[in-house]
Enzyme design. Structure first.
Site, PDB file in Angstrom:
ATOM      1  N   ILE A   1      -1.431 -17.208  -1.810  1.00  0.00           N
ATOM      2  CA  ILE A   1      -1.800 -15.905  -1.966  1.00  0.00           C
ATOM      3  C   ILE A   1      -1.926 -15.309  -2.822  1.00  0.00           C
ATOM      4  O   ILE A   1      -2.054 -16.206  -3.923  1.00  0.00           O
ATOM      5  CB  ILE A   1      -0.601 -15.767  -1.068  1.00  0.00           C
ATOM      6  CG1 ILE A   1       1.147 -14.709  -1.562  1.00  0.00           C
ATOM      7  CG2 ILE A   1      -0.194 -15.808   1.023  1.00  0.00           C
ATOM      8  CD1 ILE A   1       1.533 -14.034  -0.941  1.00  0.00           C
ATOM      9  N   ASP A   2      -2.272 -13.914  -3.154  1.00  0.00           N
ATOM     10  CA  ASP A   2      -2.566 -13.334  -4.062  1.00  0.00           C
ATOM     11  C   ASP A   2      -3.179 -14.395  -4.910  1.00  0.00           C
ATOM     12  O   ASP A   2      -2.858 -14.335  -6.280  1.00  0.00           O
ATOM     13  CB  ASP A   2      -1.195 -12.504  -5.293  1.00  0.00           C
ATOM     14  CG  ASP A   2      -0.219 -12.585  -4.057  1.00  0.00           C
ATOM     15  OD1 ASP A   2      -0.387 -11.607  -3.201  1.00  0.00           O
ATOM     16  OD2 ASP A   2       0.703 -11.704  -4.590  1.00  0.00           O
TER      17      ASP A   2
ATOM     18  N   HIS B   1       0.307  -5.591  -8.916  1.00  0.00           N
ATOM     19  CA  HIS B   1      -1.300  -6.587  -9.217  1.00  0.00           C
ATOM     20  C   HIS B   1      -1.966  -4.931 -10.530  1.00  0.00           C
ATOM     21  O   HIS B   1      -3.076  -4.958  -9.669  1.00  0.00           O
ATOM     22  CB  HIS B   1      -1.850  -5.671  -7.870  1.00  0.00           C
ATOM     23  CG  HIS B   1      -1.303  -6.673  -6.751  1.00  0.00           C
ATOM     24  ND1 HIS B   1      -2.305  -8.181  -6.795  1.00  0.00           N
ATOM     25  CD2 HIS B   1      -0.136  -7.078  -5.696  1.00  0.00           C
ATOM     26  CE1 HIS B   1      -1.600  -9.102  -5.546  1.00  0.00           C
ATOM     27  NE2 HIS B   1      -0.057  -7.429  -5.424  1.00  0.00           N
TER      28      HIS B   1
ATOM     29  N   ASN C   1       2.991 -21.371  -2.475  1.00  0.00           N
ATOM     30  CA  ASN C   1       2.714 -20.014  -1.720  1.00  0.00           C
ATOM     31  C   ASN C   1       1.044 -19.829  -2.468  1.00  0.00           C
ATOM     32  O   ASN C   1       0.961 -19.411  -3.322  1.00  0.00           O
ATOM     33  CB  ASN C   1       3.322 -18.936  -1.255  1.00  0.00           C
ATOM     34  CG  ASN C   1       2.977 -18.449  -0.093  1.00  0.00           C
ATOM     35  OD1 ASN C   1       1.961 -18.844   0.613  1.00  0.00           O
ATOM     36  ND2 ASN C   1       3.335 -17.133   0.654  1.00  0.00           N
TER      37      ASN C   1
ATOM     38  N   GLU D   1       4.623 -12.871  -8.476  1.00  0.00           N
ATOM     39  CA  GLU D   1       4.065 -13.007  -7.492  1.00  0.00           C
ATOM     40  C   GLU D   1       3.009 -12.035  -8.323  1.00  0.00           C
ATOM     41  O   GLU D   1       3.421 -11.244  -9.428  1.00  0.00           O
ATOM     42  CB  GLU D   1       3.713 -12.204  -6.359  1.00  0.00           C
ATOM     43  CG  GLU D   1       4.284 -10.686  -5.945  1.00  0.00           C
ATOM     44  CD  GLU D   1       4.622 -10.934  -5.325  1.00  0.00           C
ATOM     45  OE1 GLU D   1       5.028 -11.336  -4.063  1.00  0.00           O
ATOM     46  OE2 GLU D   1       5.250  -9.350  -4.545  1.00  0.00           O
TER      47      GLU D   1
ATOM     48  N   ASP E   1      -2.739  -3.538  -3.503  1.00  0.00           N
ATOM     49  CA  ASP E   1      -2.849  -5.121  -3.556  1.00  0.00           C
ATOM     50  C   ASP E   1      -3.979  -4.865  -3.833  1.00  0.00           C
ATOM     51  O   ASP E   1      -5.220  -5.914  -3.406  1.00  0.00           O
ATOM     52  CB  ASP E   1      -2.354  -5.643  -2.449  1.00  0.00           C
ATOM     53  CG  ASP E   1      -1.134  -6.052  -1.552  1.00  0.00           C
ATOM     54  OD1 ASP E   1      -0.037  -6.136  -3.437  1.00  0.00           O
ATOM     55  OD2 ASP E   1      -0.878  -7.472  -1.023  1.00  0.00           O
TER      56      ASP E   1
ATOM     57  N   TRP F   1       8.587 -18.973  -4.745  1.00  0.00           N
ATOM     58  CA  TRP F   1       9.421 -20.305  -4.668  1.00  0.00           C
ATOM     59  C   TRP F   1       9.116 -20.673  -6.272  1.00  0.00           C
ATOM     60  O   TRP F   1       9.569 -20.337  -6.938  1.00  0.00           O
ATOM     61  CB  TRP F   1       8.529 -20.924  -3.194  1.00  0.00           C
ATOM     62  CG  TRP F   1       8.589 -20.608  -2.262  1.00  0.00           C
ATOM     63  CD1 TRP F   1       9.704 -21.192  -1.358  1.00  0.00           C
ATOM     64  CD2 TRP F   1       8.493 -20.194  -1.818  1.00  0.00           C
ATOM     65  NE1 TRP F   1      10.352 -20.620  -0.767  1.00  0.00           N
ATOM     66  CE2 TRP F   1       8.963 -19.671   0.120  1.00  0.00           C
ATOM     67  CE3 TRP F   1       7.384 -19.123  -1.386  1.00  0.00           C
ATOM     68  CZ2 TRP F   1       9.139 -19.230   0.836  1.00  0.00           C
ATOM     69  CZ3 TRP F   1       7.102 -18.460  -0.206  1.00  0.00           C
ATOM     70  CH2 TRP F   1       7.754 -18.140   1.081  1.00  0.00           C
TER      71      TRP F   1
END
Length: 347
Positions: free
Chosen positions: A174-175, A297, A172, A226, A55, A194
């Protein structure tokens, strides 16, 4: 998440959140290993840099030094003079910021998928805080006037949470991916699974949300999804996202797709016209490149007038299946679409 050893490849196949318990038990032993030179080499020869990292942030440079931040305890770092040979730098945090125990009590000190950018006189570093398999998450902000640990002004100051999500919601936090537009507006994109990826506007002075009550902008959806990254070229914004699953070593299906728009808020369309909010996306890097598997990423960094595409691979067969930092050439087609040129492809 940071790949600790090939044994972790069997832990889960959906998202890095499920590595945290194992990471705690193993004490991030892999992060302490000496850097191995293989399989690195010239950027035109191999994409892998021969260092274990997951990441990675967008690679940025201060002076003659390039910096990359990545998932791990306290947010670990790598630095390089040439994008080829990387050495480990200091972690951002020696101890957890106080707010985390209250806001995300199940977090164990491993922070995921950081991203950073210099805004004015400060570097804004955004990092993910979550826990095993949970939507109870937050993105925090830390600031520093310099990335050079030898500079007397070097000091990371945590500024607390920027956006948060809770169990029972539909997104969510994050990232994170931070983006500074030509007009001075600052944006933060983020999200995992999600209802997909979101966008909020930030205050360039503070790095926090400019209008906390303003609805989030949907960017892309349809799981698995993501690891967003936004890049601007000419009159288009490019939205790079991860589809597929990570964290299963050479069985990972992570791959990167892209869409573009004339507005940062979208809608983002693939080359075939499919909306990214409907699951579309034009393939940028496939899940398998020679000895490399599971690309994730995205980032783009410029050096000496050339552009390079940064990422990580879930597994490099030449590194016993460990995750590795990747940097490889990127070019653009006449009609304005990115083409990443993995030099390992024929191997």
């Amino acid at each position: 998440m940071h790949k600790i050893s090939s044994a972790l490849d069997q832990v889960y196949s959906v998202h890095p959140v499920m590595l945290l318990a194992v990471v705690s038990l193993m004490g991030l032993a892999q992060a302490q290993e000496p850097i191995k030179s293989a399989p690195g080499g010239p950027l035109e020869v191999t994409a892998s840099r021969g260092v274990t990292a997951r990441d990675p942030s967008t690679i940025i440079h201060e002076g003659e030094t390039f910096w990359c931040f990545y998932t791990g305890r306290g947010v670990p770092t790598l630095h390089s003079k040439d994008l080829v040979t990387w050495e480990r730098g200091p972690r951002v945090f020696d101890k957890a910021p106080e707010w985390i125990a209250k806001e995300v009590p199940k977090n164990d000190g491993v922070y995921w998928a950081p991203d950073l950018m210099k805004v004015g006189s400060q570097y804004f570093l955004y990092y993910s805080v979550s826990s095993f398999g949970a939507m109870h998450s937050a993105i925090g902000l830390a600031t520093n006037p310099t990335l050079d640990p030898k500079n007397p002004a070097f000091k990371w100051t945590d500024q607390g949470p920027v956006v948060q999500s809770r169990d029972g919601g539909d997104f969510n936090t994050i990232d994170p991916a931070v983006f500074l537009d030509d007009d001075g507006k600052l944006w933060l994109a983020f999200g995992s699974q999600w209802s997909g990826l979101k966008l909020v506007e930030l205050d360039p002075k503070t790095g926090k949300r400019l209008k906390p009550d303003e609805p989030m902008v949907p960017l892309a959806a349809v799981s698995p999804i993501e690891a967003v990254y936004i890049y601007k070229r000419k009159n288009h914004y490019y939205l790079f996202v991860n589809r597929g699953t990570c964290c299963s070593g050479n069985k990972s299906t992570y791959h990167i797709v892209v869409g573009r728009s004339e507005s940062i808020k979208g809608p983002y369309l693939a080359k075939d016209g499919a909306l990214l909010t409907d699951g579309g996306g034009t393939l940028v890097v496939d899940q398998k490149i020679g000895p490399l598997t599971g690309v994730g990423h995205a980032g783009i960094v410029e050096k000496d007038g050339k552009s390079w595409f940064s990422c990580h691979f879930e597994a490099d067969d030449r590194m016993d299946g460990r995750a590795t930092l990747g940097v490889m050439p990127i070019q653009w087609t006449e009609d304005g679409w990115p083409e990443v040129l993995p030099p390992d492809k024929a191997k």
